[in-house]
Design an enzyme around this catalytic site. Structure first.
Site, PDB file in Angstrom:
ATOM      1  N   TYR A  17     -27.208  -8.058  70.816  1.00 41.99           N
ATOM      2  CA  TYR A  17     -27.317  -6.628  70.521  1.00 41.99           C
ATOM      3  C   TYR A  17     -27.322  -5.740  71.765  1.00 41.99           C
ATOM      4  O   TYR A  17     -27.263  -4.518  71.641  1.00 41.99           O
ATOM      5  CB  TYR A  17     -28.599  -6.355  69.728  1.00 41.99           C
ATOM      6  CG  TYR A  17     -28.631  -7.048  68.396  1.00 41.99           C
ATOM      7  CD1 TYR A  17     -27.851  -6.598  67.338  1.00 41.99           C
ATOM      8  CD2 TYR A  17     -29.437  -8.169  68.189  1.00 41.99           C
ATOM      9  CE1 TYR A  17     -27.871  -7.235  66.109  1.00 41.99           C
ATOM     10  CE2 TYR A  17     -29.462  -8.811  66.966  1.00 41.99           C
ATOM     11  CZ  TYR A  17     -28.678  -8.341  65.933  1.00 41.99           C
ATOM     12  OH  TYR A  17     -28.695  -8.982  64.716  1.00 41.99           O
ATOM     13  N   HIS A  22     -26.926   0.875  68.863  1.00 44.57           N
ATOM     14  CA  HIS A  22     -28.332   1.002  68.457  1.00 44.57           C
ATOM     15  C   HIS A  22     -29.277   0.852  69.648  1.00 44.57           C
ATOM     16  O   HIS A  22     -30.447   1.230  69.562  1.00 44.57           O
ATOM     17  CB  HIS A  22     -28.643  -0.065  67.406  1.00 44.57           C
ATOM     18  CG  HIS A  22     -29.462   0.414  66.243  1.00 44.57           C
ATOM     19  ND1 HIS A  22     -29.733   1.741  65.979  1.00 44.57           N
ATOM     20  CD2 HIS A  22     -30.083  -0.281  65.248  1.00 44.57           C
ATOM     21  CE1 HIS A  22     -30.474   1.839  64.882  1.00 44.57           C
ATOM     22  NE2 HIS A  22     -30.702   0.629  64.429  1.00 44.57           N
ATOM     23  N   ASN A  70     -36.662  -2.285  63.234  1.00 46.10           N
ATOM     24  CA  ASN A  70     -37.506  -1.796  62.136  1.00 46.10           C
ATOM     25  C   ASN A  70     -38.981  -2.147  62.315  1.00 46.10           C
ATOM     26  O   ASN A  70     -39.806  -1.766  61.497  1.00 46.10           O
ATOM     27  CB  ASN A  70     -36.988  -2.297  60.783  1.00 46.10           C
ATOM     28  CG  ASN A  70     -36.990  -3.796  60.667  1.00 46.10           C
ATOM     29  OD1 ASN A  70     -37.050  -4.501  61.675  1.00 46.10           O
ATOM     30  ND2 ASN A  70     -36.922  -4.301  59.454  1.00 46.10           N
ATOM     31  N   ASN A 116     -34.789   3.548  61.302  1.00 43.14           N
ATOM     32  CA  ASN A 116     -35.869   2.612  60.976  1.00 43.14           C
ATOM     33  C   ASN A 116     -36.857   2.408  62.113  1.00 43.14           C
ATOM     34  O   ASN A 116     -38.036   2.153  61.872  1.00 43.14           O
ATOM     35  CB  ASN A 116     -35.294   1.274  60.513  1.00 43.14           C
ATOM     36  CG  ASN A 116     -34.662   1.380  59.146  1.00 43.14           C
ATOM     37  OD1 ASN A 116     -35.097   2.168  58.311  1.00 43.14           O
ATOM     38  ND2 ASN A 116     -33.622   0.601  58.910  1.00 43.14           N
TER      39      ASN A 116
END
Length: 195
Positions: A17, A22, A70, A116
């Site tokens: 990631y 994000h 989240n 989130n």
């Protein structure tokens, strides 16, 4: 003068990631760490990568949660509670779908806007929304059903360059925030044009 004592960069953990949209908040915190000459190190007590830094003459904590997005509040809440840092002394940097790449804005308070990470932080700060945010524009895919894949994808090189440029400007605006005040930092950052 800023009263910020904790700067958080939201991200998902792991190499998979690291370069995804994000993680734009973490890119900002990594750049602040580089400017300060400090290294973020894993600290299981705070569920994240942390550093203590002198940023433009002020003692601050830097944090990148290593929980999934989240669950970011678990990390932020743990560190803020331990060091008795109030919500209005926290700046959370995060990706923002509702702004194009090359745009970033400071903001105080507000809802989570479907993010989130912000949603969990608000919950773990006893529903106190009164923390500062640095919203880093990543653009929107155009269709709500495409958002998840979009934020977890890598930006094309031209968009990535715009995001990196505005993060550099956000770091310069952070200096204004720490040496002067939020309104001057906002003016500088909000009038910036990337590219």
């Amino acid at each position: 003068m800023s009263n910020i004592k904790l700067i958080v960069g939201l991200a998902n953990p792991g190499d998979k990631y690291e370069q995804t949209r994000h993680n734009a908040g973490a890119w900002y915190v990594n750049e602040l760490a580089r400017v300060c000459g400090v290294s973020l190190v894993a600290d299981s007590k705070y569920y994240g990568l942390t550093a203590r830094a002198t940023l433009y003459g002020k003692d601050v904590r830097l944090l990148i949660p290593t929980t999934f997005m989240n669950l970011s509040g678990k990390s932020v809440g743990a560190l803020a509670n331990f060091f008795r840092i109030a919500p209005d002394e926290i700046l959370v940097a995060h990706d923002e779908l509702d702004m194009p790449p090359g745009v970033a804005k400071f903001k105080l308070g507000g809802g989570h806007g479907g993010h989130n990470g912000l949603k969990d932080i608000i919950a773990k700060l006893a529903n106190d929304k009164g923390f500062y945010r640095l919203r880093i524009g990543i653009g929107h895919p155009g269709d709500k059903s495409m958002v998840s894949n979009y934020v977890l994808g890598k930006a094309p090189q031209t968009e990535q360059r715009l995001i990196e440029e505005v993060i550099d400007e956000a770091v310069r605006a952070t200096e204004v925030l720490f040496k002067e005040d939020m309104s001057k930092a906002m003016h500088r950052l909000h009038s910036y044009k990337a590219g």
